[in-house]
Design a protein around this motif. Structure first.
Motif, PDB file in Angstrom:
ATOM      1  N   LEU A 328      18.802  21.424  16.598  1.00 29.46           N
ATOM      2  CA  LEU A 328      19.205  21.485  18.007  1.00 29.46           C
ATOM      3  C   LEU A 328      18.051  21.970  18.874  1.00 29.46           C
ATOM      4  O   LEU A 328      17.827  21.454  19.978  1.00 29.46           O
ATOM      5  N   TRP A 329      17.304  22.943  18.389  1.00 26.51           N
ATOM      6  CA  TRP A 329      16.127  23.479  19.087  1.00 26.51           C
ATOM      7  C   TRP A 329      15.128  22.365  19.360  1.00 26.51           C
ATOM      8  O   TRP A 329      14.640  22.202  20.501  1.00 26.51           O
ATOM      9  N   ILE A 330      14.817  21.586  18.345  1.00 29.82           N
ATOM     10  CA  ILE A 330      13.858  20.478  18.512  1.00 29.82           C
ATOM     11  C   ILE A 330      14.444  19.416  19.435  1.00 29.82           C
ATOM     12  O   ILE A 330      13.751  18.864  20.301  1.00 29.82           O
ATOM     13  N   GLN A 331      15.736  19.128  19.254  1.00 31.61           N
ATOM     14  CA  GLN A 331      16.392  18.088  20.060  1.00 31.61           C
ATOM     15  C   GLN A 331      16.288  18.382  21.548  1.00 31.61           C
ATOM     16  O   GLN A 331      16.114  17.463  22.364  1.00 31.61           O
ATOM     17  N   PHE A 332      16.368  19.651  21.930  1.00 35.86           N
ATOM     18  CA  PHE A 332      16.265  20.035  23.335  1.00 35.86           C
ATOM     19  C   PHE A 332      14.856  19.818  23.896  1.00 35.86           C
ATOM     20  O   PHE A 332      14.677  19.793  25.123  1.00 35.86           O
ATOM     21  N   ASN A 333      13.859  19.662  23.012  1.00 33.60           N
ATOM     22  CA  ASN A 333      12.468  19.621  23.470  1.00 33.60           C
ATOM     23  C   ASN A 333      11.776  18.291  23.237  1.00 33.60           C
ATOM     24  O   ASN A 333      10.564  18.191  23.438  1.00 33.60           O
ATOM     25  N   ILE A 334      12.530  17.266  22.812  1.00 31.96           N
ATOM     26  CA  ILE A 334      11.927  15.948  22.638  1.00 31.96           C
ATOM     27  C   ILE A 334      12.551  14.961  23.617  1.00 31.96           C
ATOM     28  O   ILE A 334      13.542  15.263  24.283  1.00 31.96           O
ATOM     29  N   GLU A 335      11.931  13.794  23.683  1.00 30.67           N
ATOM     30  CA  GLU A 335      12.449  12.748  24.560  1.00 30.67           C
ATOM     31  C   GLU A 335      13.878  12.391  24.158  1.00 30.67           C
ATOM     32  O   GLU A 335      14.200  12.320  22.965  1.00 30.67           O
ATOM     33  N   PRO A 336      14.749  12.173  25.139  1.00 30.35           N
ATOM     34  CA  PRO A 336      16.162  11.884  24.813  1.00 30.35           C
ATOM     35  C   PRO A 336      16.321  10.575  24.050  1.00 30.35           C
ATOM     36  O   PRO A 336      15.565   9.623  24.234  1.00 30.35           O
ATOM     37  N   ARG A 337      17.293  10.558  23.158  1.00 35.94           N
ATOM     38  CA  ARG A 337      17.653   9.368  22.390  1.00 35.94           C
ATOM     39  C   ARG A 337      19.121   9.060  22.615  1.00 35.94           C
ATOM     40  O   ARG A 337      19.910   9.928  23.015  1.00 35.94           O
ATOM     41  N   VAL A 338      19.500   7.836  22.311  1.00 36.06           N
ATOM     42  CA  VAL A 338      20.904   7.461  22.399  1.00 36.06           C
ATOM     43  C   VAL A 338      21.742   8.348  21.486  1.00 36.06           C
ATOM     44  O   VAL A 338      22.854   8.769  21.833  1.00 36.06           O
ATOM     45  N   ALA A 339      21.185   8.669  20.305  1.00 38.58           N
ATOM     46  CA  ALA A 339      21.925   9.481  19.335  1.00 38.58           C
ATOM     47  C   ALA A 339      22.275  10.861  19.876  1.00 38.58           C
ATOM     48  O   ALA A 339      23.240  11.486  19.427  1.00 38.58           O
ATOM     49  N   HIS A 340      21.502  11.350  20.853  1.00 36.91           N
ATOM     50  CA  HIS A 340      21.766  12.682  21.404  1.00 36.91           C
ATOM     51  C   HIS A 340      23.077  12.731  22.196  1.00 36.91           C
ATOM     52  O   HIS A 340      23.610  13.815  22.425  1.00 36.91           O
ATOM     53  N   ARG A 341      23.588  11.574  22.604  1.00 37.23           N
ATOM     54  CA  ARG A 341      24.878  11.544  23.292  1.00 37.23           C
ATOM     55  C   ARG A 341      25.997  12.035  22.377  1.00 37.23           C
ATOM     56  O   ARG A 341      27.012  12.568  22.854  1.00 37.23           O
TER      57      ARG A 341
END
Length: 402
Positions: A328-341
């Motif tokens: 989750l930490w990394i997810q908040f700091n990378i370019e958004p992806r469709v999977a993040h929805r």
């Protein structure tokens, strides 16, 4: 073709100064990563042999040190496109230092410490020379290479001195040196992150992180297979084999959720805070992955109805919770992806809560119950996003066709 135009003789160049720089990892870097298969495996063995608070702290310190040695070399290769003969020979010598570090790990708390610390110092000294060579060749227009080489040279002396001090002073000095590596990058005003030329190829670093992640998570397969082979596959009952297979699936799912949601992801911007969070997120994600890999060795030590080995269960549950939080930490700091929805913070917290609940009840329930709960925490991180995505995309497709 002029020699200076051939990769074997072309001088190192900052990637901003060349038009043909790409993000793909060079084979020399891949070969350097190979030795880390052995190091990670031996670090996992170290943790298995020292399942205590002090043992974990020792493992974490060793892992962070080795990770920084790998990462610093990767940063240089990301900043400067270096493929010439001399660079390859320098990298060969750095591989040798990593070999010595790996061989020292099993006895690092005793007579192996001197070898580990000296090999680590030599590894830092080689990184020093990589930057010094770039500076002396005049291919870096700023003071970046000179600044980094100077600091790494000082730190290499610190690590070398720690090799000859008695414990615990040797560990304290070494730890100060490891912490100083990060200050080299992050210190306000004087850290190299303040230099405009300190801009690694983010796609290249993302690929390096992903490749090392495969190595780190793959350590779980090593642990499972070697533990069962040493025990004797013909000696165990079917329940142990089922546990063994469950462990293999768990390793696969770890990779799945990494690559679907954050793997090869570039930072969302070049802000210093974003880069630091992206960097540290991967460090602790990989540390957590090794913890899970070591814990999975407990699968072949127990059948369905005995309690799961407690010490393995503790590091497995804490490791999984930490792994999901780092994702989750990394997810908040990378370019958004469709999977993040679909892989939202709520989904991650479901897995974290289930892992910690498993930790609480683990001593009081059969291993099969612990596996079902722990496995549910892990598999929910794929099952929930995939199910939500399928339902959402199906509705959107239906709405578009009506």
């Amino acid at each position: 073709m002029a020699l200076e135009n051939h990769p074997m003789w072309r001088l190192p160049r900052h990637h901003l100064d060349t038009e043909d720089a790409h993000d793909h990892v060079h084979w020399v870097e891949l070969f350097y990563d190979l030795i880390h298969v052995v190091i990670i495996f031996l670090l996992g063995n170290f943790l298995s042999d020292h399942l205590s608070v002090s043992g974990f702290l020792g493992f974490a310190g060793l892992f962070i040190s080795v990770w920084f040695a790998w990462a610093d070399s990767s940063v240089f290769n990301s900043l400067y496109v270096s493929t010439d003969v001399k660079h390859r020979l320098i990298m060969a010598s750095q591989i040798v230092t990593a070999m010595v570090m790996a061989a020292s790990v099993p006895h690092v708390l005793g007579k192996g410490w001197m070898y580990f610390a000296l090999a680590f110092a030599a590894n830092r000294l080689i990184t020093t020379y990589l930057y010094h060579r770039t500076h002396s060749l005049g291919v870096e227009e700023s003071r970046l290479a000179h600044h980094v080489s100077r600091n790494f040279f000082i730190l290499s002396l610190v690590f070398a001195i720690s090799a000859f001090l008695p414990a615990p002073y040797s560990y304290v000095l070494f730890g100060i040196g490891v912490a100083s590596i990060q200050l080299l990058y992050m210190a306000p005003k004087v850290g190299v992150l303040n230099n405009k030329r300190f801009l690694p190829r983010l796609g290249h670093m993302s690929e390096r992180f992903a490749l090392l992640m495969l190595i780190v998570v793959g350590e779980g397969f090593f642990k499972l297979v070697i533990t069962l082979s040493q025990k004797g596959i013909y000696k165990v009952d079917p329940s142990v084999l089922v546990n063994f297979m469950f462990g293999g699936i768990a390793v696969f799912v770890q990779c799945w959720i990494y690559f679907d949601f954050v793997g090869n992801g570039k930072p969302k911007n070049q802000d210093k805070r974003t880069l630091v969070n992206w960097w540290l997120g991967h460090l602790f994600l990989m540390l957590s992955a090794v913890m899970v890999g070591v814990a999975l060795a407990g699968e072949v030590k127990v059948g369905f109805w005995e309690p799961y080995p407690l010490k393995y269960g503790v590091i497995g549950c804490i490791g999984l919770a930490s792994y999901l939080l780092c994702l989750l930490w990394i997810q908040f700091n990378i370019e958004p992806r469709v999977a993040h929805r679909f892989a939202t913070a709520k989904v991650r917290m479901i897995g974290v809560i289930m892992a910690l609940f498993t930790l609480v009840i683990l001593p009081y329930v059969p291993a099969i119950i612990g596996n079902l709960l722990w496995g549910g925490a892990l598999i929910s991180q794929i099952a929930i996003p995939v199910t939500r995505a399928y339902l959402t995309f199906s509705k959107e497709e239906l709405a578009k066709n009506t």
